[in-house]
Write a protein that holds these residues in place. Structure first.
Motif, mmCIF file in Angstrom:
data_model
loop_
_atom_site.group_PDB
_atom_site.id
_atom_site.type_symbol
_atom_site.label_atom_id
_atom_site.label_comp_id
_atom_site.label_asym_id
_atom_site.label_seq_id
_atom_site.Cartn_x
_atom_site.Cartn_y
_atom_site.Cartn_z
ATOM 1 N N LEU A 1 0.784 -1.197 -0.152
ATOM 2 C CA LEU A 1 -0.010 -0.011 -0.018
ATOM 3 C C LEU A 1 0.825 1.278 -0.142
ATOM 4 C CD1 LEU A 1 -2.842 -1.044 2.703
ATOM 5 C CD2 LEU A 1 -2.769 -1.160 0.070
ATOM 6 N N ILE A 2 1.896 1.043 0.927
ATOM 7 C CA ILE A 2 2.807 2.296 0.766
ATOM 8 C C ILE A 2 3.390 2.510 -0.429
ATOM 9 C CG2 ILE A 2 4.662 3.407 2.131
ATOM 10 C CD1 ILE A 2 4.051 1.358 4.641
ATOM 11 N N GLU A 3 4.144 1.306 -0.898
ATOM 12 C CA GLU A 3 4.897 1.624 -2.076
ATOM 13 C C GLU A 3 4.215 2.178 -3.393
ATOM 14 O OE1 GLU A 3 7.935 -2.224 -2.132
ATOM 15 O OE2 GLU A 3 5.961 -2.647 -2.884
ATOM 16 N N ALA A 4 2.862 2.008 -3.409
ATOM 17 C CA ALA A 4 1.901 2.709 -4.445
ATOM 18 C C ALA A 4 2.242 4.313 -4.324
ATOM 19 C CB ALA A 4 0.461 2.093 -4.565
ATOM 20 N N GLU A 5 1.871 4.640 -3.028
ATOM 21 C CA GLU A 5 1.951 6.126 -3.059
ATOM 22 C C GLU A 5 3.422 6.581 -2.866
ATOM 23 O OE1 GLU A 5 0.525 6.671 1.187
ATOM 24 O OE2 GLU A 5 -1.403 5.763 0.649
ATOM 25 N N LEU A 6 4.519 5.741 -2.852
ATOM 26 C CA LEU A 6 5.911 6.428 -2.875
ATOM 27 C C LEU A 6 6.231 6.463 -4.319
ATOM 28 C CD1 LEU A 6 7.504 4.649 0.187
ATOM 29 C CD2 LEU A 6 6.826 7.021 -0.003
ATOM 30 N N GLU A 7 5.672 5.661 -5.101
ATOM 31 C CA GLU A 7 6.005 5.714 -6.446
ATOM 32 C C GLU A 7 5.900 6.889 -7.196
ATOM 33 O OE1 GLU A 7 7.896 3.460 -9.344
ATOM 34 O OE2 GLU A 7 7.344 2.705 -7.247
ATOM 35 N N GLN A 8 4.777 7.383 -6.912
ATOM 36 C CA GLN A 8 4.402 8.711 -7.305
ATOM 37 C C GLN A 8 5.415 9.875 -6.819
ATOM 38 O OE1 GLN A 8 2.573 9.119 -9.996
ATOM 39 N NE2 GLN A 8 1.864 6.813 -9.875
ATOM 40 N N GLN A 9 5.507 9.798 -5.641
ATOM 41 C CA GLN A 9 6.749 10.605 -4.870
ATOM 42 C C GLN A 9 8.229 10.560 -5.523
ATOM 43 O OE1 GLN A 9 6.590 10.661 -0.623
ATOM 44 N NE2 GLN A 9 4.276 10.095 -0.337
ATOM 45 N N LYS A 10 8.524 9.372 -5.596
ATOM 46 C CA LYS A 10 9.853 8.943 -6.343
ATOM 47 C C LYS A 10 9.959 9.562 -7.804
ATOM 48 C CE LYS A 10 10.897 4.569 -3.882
ATOM 49 N NZ LYS A 10 11.194 2.888 -4.203
ATOM 50 N N LYS A 11 8.971 9.734 -8.403
ATOM 51 C CA LYS A 11 8.974 10.147 -9.823
ATOM 52 C C LYS A 11 9.282 11.433 -9.891
ATOM 53 C CE LYS A 11 6.203 6.675 -12.151
ATOM 54 N NZ LYS A 11 4.883 6.198 -13.104
ATOM 55 N N ALA A 12 8.496 12.054 -8.872
ATOM 56 C CA ALA A 12 8.694 13.607 -8.683
ATOM 57 C C ALA A 12 9.925 13.885 -8.233
ATOM 58 C CB ALA A 12 7.466 14.002 -7.620
ATOM 59 N N ILE A 13 10.510 13.521 -7.350
ATOM 60 C CA ILE A 13 11.780 13.734 -6.693
ATOM 61 C C ILE A 13 12.917 13.353 -7.682
ATOM 62 C CG2 ILE A 13 13.560 13.012 -4.876
ATOM 63 C CD1 ILE A 13 11.167 12.528 -2.939
ATOM 64 N N ILE A 14 12.847 12.189 -8.375
ATOM 65 C CA ILE A 14 13.850 11.891 -9.274
ATOM 66 C C ILE A 14 13.930 12.828 -10.411
ATOM 67 C CG2 ILE A 14 14.552 10.186 -11.017
ATOM 68 C CD1 ILE A 14 13.745 7.856 -8.941
ATOM 69 N N SER A 15 12.848 13.255 -10.849
ATOM 70 C CA SER A 15 12.521 14.323 -11.933
ATOM 71 C C SER A 15 13.458 15.706 -11.672
ATOM 72 C CB SER A 15 11.229 14.561 -12.278
ATOM 73 O OG SER A 15 10.540 15.452 -11.114
ATOM 74 N N THR A 16 13.671 15.875 -10.346
ATOM 75 C CA THR A 16 14.325 17.125 -9.986
ATOM 76 C C THR A 16 15.863 16.957 -9.672
ATOM 77 O OG1 THR A 16 14.001 16.747 -7.800
ATOM 78 C CG2 THR A 16 12.350 18.054 -9.057
ATOM 79 N N LEU A 17 16.342 15.732 -9.756
ATOM 80 C CA LEU A 17 17.614 15.278 -9.496
ATOM 81 C C LEU A 17 18.660 15.691 -10.548
ATOM 82 C CD1 LEU A 17 17.299 11.610 -7.712
ATOM 83 C CD2 LEU A 17 17.481 14.107 -6.614
ATOM 84 N N GLU A 18 20.173 15.766 -10.161
ATOM 85 C CA GLU A 18 21.031 16.161 -11.090
ATOM 86 C C GLU A 18 22.195 15.813 -10.427
ATOM 87 O OE1 GLU A 18 21.273 20.290 -11.685
ATOM 88 O OE2 GLU A 18 19.354 20.562 -12.644
ATOM 89 N N LYS A 19 23.089 15.282 -11.503
ATOM 90 C CA LYS A 19 24.425 14.716 -11.227
ATOM 91 C C LYS A 19 25.275 15.789 -10.389
ATOM 92 C CE LYS A 19 24.669 10.972 -14.200
ATOM 93 N NZ LYS A 19 25.530 10.227 -15.468
ATOM 94 N N GLY A 20 25.847 15.414 -9.391
ATOM 95 C CA GLY A 20 26.872 16.323 -8.572
ATOM 96 C C GLY A 20 25.772 17.130 -7.770
ATOM 97 N N GLN A 21 24.790 16.753 -7.453
ATOM 98 C CA GLN A 21 23.967 17.883 -6.542
ATOM 99 C C GLN A 21 24.120 17.269 -5.245
ATOM 100 O OE1 GLN A 21 19.724 17.178 -7.474
ATOM 101 N NE2 GLN A 21 19.044 18.943 -5.871
ATOM 102 N N ILE A 22 24.246 18.139 -4.190
ATOM 103 C CA ILE A 22 24.445 17.562 -2.678
ATOM 104 C C ILE A 22 23.134 17.676 -1.926
ATOM 105 C CG2 ILE A 22 25.616 18.159 -0.525
ATOM 106 C CD1 ILE A 22 27.999 19.072 -2.399
ATOM 107 N N LEU A 23 22.682 16.710 -1.388
ATOM 108 C CA LEU A 23 21.479 16.563 -0.497
ATOM 109 C C LEU A 23 21.865 16.084 0.865
ATOM 110 C CD1 LEU A 23 19.272 14.762 -3.323
ATOM 111 C CD2 LEU A 23 19.291 17.239 -2.747
ATOM 112 N N GLU A 24 20.719 16.304 1.860
ATOM 113 C CA GLU A 24 21.015 15.995 3.216
ATOM 114 C C GLU A 24 19.852 14.722 3.150
ATOM 115 O OE1 GLU A 24 21.160 17.855 7.252
ATOM 116 O OE2 GLU A 24 18.956 17.760 6.513
ATOM 117 N N GLY A 25 20.501 13.613 3.776
ATOM 118 C CA GLY A 25 19.603 12.605 4.146
ATOM 119 C C GLY A 25 19.817 11.830 5.196
ATOM 120 N N VAL A 26 19.094 10.799 5.727
ATOM 121 C CA VAL A 26 19.237 10.064 7.000
ATOM 122 C C VAL A 26 19.650 8.384 6.713
ATOM 123 C CG1 VAL A 26 18.062 9.456 8.868
ATOM 124 C CG2 VAL A 26 17.435 11.671 8.052
ATOM 125 N N VAL A 27 20.482 8.036 7.414
ATOM 126 C CA VAL A 27 20.990 6.696 7.159
ATOM 127 C C VAL A 27 19.543 5.736 7.479
ATOM 128 C CG1 VAL A 27 22.706 4.826 7.708
ATOM 129 C CG2 VAL A 27 23.414 7.195 7.566
#
Length: 600
Positions: A196-222
């Motif tokens: 159920l969660i994956e279906a919702e996250l799939e759309q979020q992933k597409k939105a996030i990946i569309s904004t990614l660029e090589k060399g971009q620095i992001l903050e994340g959590v392990v």
């Protein structure tokens, strides 16, 4: 089709008054009356689910009327989930048996619910429905969830999109699930909350990946740590920092660099729109250690470092975080007997080494340890000049000779032909043994290839210089057969010399063949000083004697035959000659006698 007590309809012409008075006598035969009565009741089948009405309830059982000739009884425990049950309520039951031993209808509400639940579960899987379930308990590898009264399995990997470290927090919760698998044979059901969660996250992933660029620095959590890297939550989408991209230095496990739930900055190295894979880097946020390497460092300098990786061919030494050099096994010791680097070093050793090569562009460096000590071959001619005699230690055997060691790094070879002047040695182990001392003489020095040619027999004069006067061709010597080989026999002679005799020269006078350990006379039939070979023959001794005897007998036969064939006058002449001589001798004696008388 399910049946209900509502479907029961009495016969219109049935005489109920007579029935109540206890008399069913009528103009119709008794069988017809009974048949008519039976038709007023429901026709039921075993294992069929029907709807009935609750007639009465007590602490132990619930009586249910399904319109049959007798009412059925259901254990009250089967309705424990429904404390509000009351008389007149409609319930579904499964007909287990039309009559038990007491002639009573046997019903089960629980089994009816189970059948209905199984139908609902299969329908939910078929229609990809979202269902609610109650998390009952934790089990090995996941959770037990009740769906429509059926116990189903929720694998730990299907609870959430992120790894769950504590399953117990979900026990007692009602959650939404998707049915992902059903085993019809064993009645097993597998559910997933993660789907159920994956279906919702799939759309979020597409939105996030569309904004990614090589060399971009992001903050994340392990989010998770594995042996091969760390997964980082970038806010709805995960990326992987491979273990090789965590640090410029060697990392045995990612936990040496990062910890769970730690906030870190990462750089995007690469990503895949289709597979939703994001490769991240941590070490790339800092300069490469090679760029900060001391600019004055050059070949020949001494450095200190720690062994971080071992291989058979060498050891990798870290002289600064992220800067490593290879010490090849051949550069660890001057000795040539070091076969594996593990014989000399181990991980964690702190050592000093000499820089042998340095390539800053390729970021490669080779180191040496043996260079910290003097090269024992530097003054080899002074320490081991040609013709000098030394005591060495036997290190190894080969089919062609003996390797010996004088000191660490200085080895030499005694060829098998230089072990003895007289003995034919097939393998060095016949002459000496590993670890034993041996006297040698330096025959030749190859400094460039670090080779010393040595000899052992050269410590003594060559006895073959005098053997040619002892073992002359035709001379006879006693020998012992020490070994039989394919082409003949080895014969031990005096002075430690060995000779060789072919099979035809081993035949004895009685026609038998000589054997090992027999002591026999042998005649020298060939002597080769240069090749140091003596060919012998036992048979030749009696063969020569027999030949000589045959020759003498033949000579006598020839002379006798010649005498028989001589002319007659020869004998007469001889007689005359003998007579004449005899007369002369008598005359001479008479003359001497006469002369003697005159003197008197």
């Amino acid at each position: 089709m399910n049946k209900s007590y509502k479907d029961v309809k009495p016969l219109e012409d049935f005489n109920w008054e007579q029935f109540e008075e206890g008399s069913i006598i009528s103009e119709q035969p008794k069988e017809e009356v009974e048949k008519a009565y039976d038709n007023t009741l429901s026709a039921v089948k075993e294992q069929e689910i029907v709807v009935g009405r609750v007639s009465s309830i007590n602490k132990r059982e619930v009586v249910v009327n399904i319109g049959y000739k007798s009412e059925g009884v259901v254990p009250y425990a089967e309705f424990r989930y429904n404390p509000d049950l009351k008389e007149g309520d409609e319930v579904e039951v499964l007909i287990e048996s039309q009559e038990d031993k007491k002639g009573q209808l046997v019903l089960s509400h629980k089994k009816a619910c189970a059948v209905r639940s199984w139908e609902r579960v299969n329908k939910a899987l078929e229609n990809d429905e979202i269902v609610k379930g109650y998390v009952m308990s934790r089990t090995r590898g996941g959770m037990i969830v009740e769906i429509f009264g059926i116990e189903s399995f929720l694998p730990g990997s299907q609870i959430d999109v992120k790894p769950i470290r504590d399953f117990d927090v979900y026990v007692g919760k009602t959650m939404e699930f998707k049915i992902v698998k059903i085993n019809q044979e064993f009645k097993n059901v597998v559910v997933s909350h993660k789907a159920l969660i994956e279906a919702e996250l799939e759309q979020q992933k597409k939105a996030i990946i569309s904004t990614l660029e090589k060399g971009q620095i992001l903050e994340g959590v392990v989010k998770n740590i594995t042996t091969y890297g760390a997964f980082i939550d970038l806010g709805g989408v995960d990326g992987l920092v491979h273990i090789t991209d965590l640090s410029w230095g060697r990392v045995n496990h990612p936990e040496e660099v990062v910890q769970l739930d730690q906030k870190i900055n990462v750089v995007i190295l690469d990503f895949d729109d289709e597979k939703k894979r994001i490769a991240l880097g941590l070490k790339q946020l800092t300069p490469h250690p090679w760029d900060n390497l001391d600019a004055n460092l050059q070949v020949g300098d001494k450095v200190k470092g720690k062994v971080v990786v071992m291989a058979d061919y060498g050891a990798f030494v870290e002289i600064a975080p992220g800067v490593e050099g290879l010490v090849h096994v051949s550069e660890m010791s001057w000795t040539q007997h070091l076969r594996s680097a593990q014989e000399f070093l181990k991980v964690g050793d702190e050592i000093e080494a000499v820089v042998l090569t340095l390539d800053r562009e390729e970021r490669k460096m080779s180191l040496g340890i043996k260079q910290l000590k003097p090269d024992p071959w530097a003054d080899i001619e002074e320490k081991f000049p040609v013709g000098s005699q030394h005591t060495a230690k036997v290190r190894n055997f080969t089919n062609f000779g003996v390797f010996v060691e004088f000191e660490n790094g200085v080895d030499g070879l005694i060829h098998i032909s230089d072990l003895s002047w007289t003995k034919k040695i097939k393998h060095p182990s016949e002459f000496t043994q590993i670890g034993a001392p041996i006297e040698v003489k330096v025959l030749e020095i190859d400094k460039e290839n670090r080779r010393l040619s040595l000899g052992h027999k050269q410590l003594e004069e060559n006895p073959w210089d005098v053997f040619d006067t002892v073992f002359t061709v035709g001379s006879i010597h006693e020998g012992v057969i020490t070994e039989m080989i394919e082409k003949g026999a080895v014969v031990a002679l005096q002075y430690g010399v060995e000779g060789f005799a072919t099979p035809k020269h081993l035949v004895k006078e009685d026609g038998t063949q000589a054997q090992v350990d027999e002591k026999l006379p042998f005649k020298v039939i060939e002597f080769n000083k240069d090749a140091r070979r003596i060919f012998l023959s036992h048979s030749r001794i009696f063969e020569d004697e027999q030949k000589k005897a045959r020759q003498e007998a033949s000579k006598e036969r020839r002379e006798a035959k010649k005498a028989e064939q001589a002319p007659a006058f020869t004998a007469t002449a001889t007689t005359v000659e003998k007579s004449t001589l005899g007369d002369l001798e008598e005359l001479a004696a008479l003359r001497e006698k006469m002369l003697g008388g005159n003197e008197e």
